[in-house]
Scaffold this motif. Structure first.
Motif: not given
Length: 143
Positions: A104-110
């Motif tokens: 989870r990076l900057a509120g998004e899943e990567w």
């Protein structure tokens, strides 16, 4: 030709040269030339004109130029898009290995891979994003 006209011509030449160099030095010399032109128009003799030019040039270069250079500094380039995510912390959502994983990076899943392919980073760990390749973040665990 009157001396004040010569000083004005010198000021214009220095001003044009400053436009091409952007050093703040030639412009200050141009301003000193304008001050000297004013002195020449008031009837100062040539030796006093040269003294006025030297003093006003020195004052401009020693006092005003450092202040101007401090304010003219180039702004730091701002990163945006995926480049702005490099160096940011992330949270491991599913185990990250050298082949796959999720963060989870900057509120998004990567999708993610370990930067060091021999590492296995467990779920719940905090990692730093080292690089981004396409839509995959290469991460390294925080110590």
């Amino acid at each position: 030709m009157d001396e004040w006209i010569i000083w004005i011509i010198l000021a214009v030449v220095l001003g044009v040269a400053e436009i091409f160099t952007l050093t703040a030095a030639l412009g200050l010399l141009g301003v000193a030339s304008l001050l000297t032109a004013a002195g020449a128009a008031l009837g100062l003799p040539v030796p006093l004109q040269l003294l006025l030019f030297a003093l006003s040039s020195a004052a401009g270069l020693v006092v005003i130029r450092p202040i101007a250079k401090r304010h003219i500094r180039e702004p730091q380039l701002r990163r945006f898009g995926v480049e702005a995510l490099v160096g940011k912390p992330a949270y491991v959502v599913s185990e990250v290995t050298g082949r796959d994983g999720r963060i989870r990076l900057a509120g998004e899943e990567w999708s993610a891979r370990a930067y060091d392919e021999t590492l296995v980073i467990p779920t719940g760990a905090t990692v730093d994003v080292i690089e981004i390749e396409g839509a995959t973040a290469l991460v390294y665990p925080r110590e």
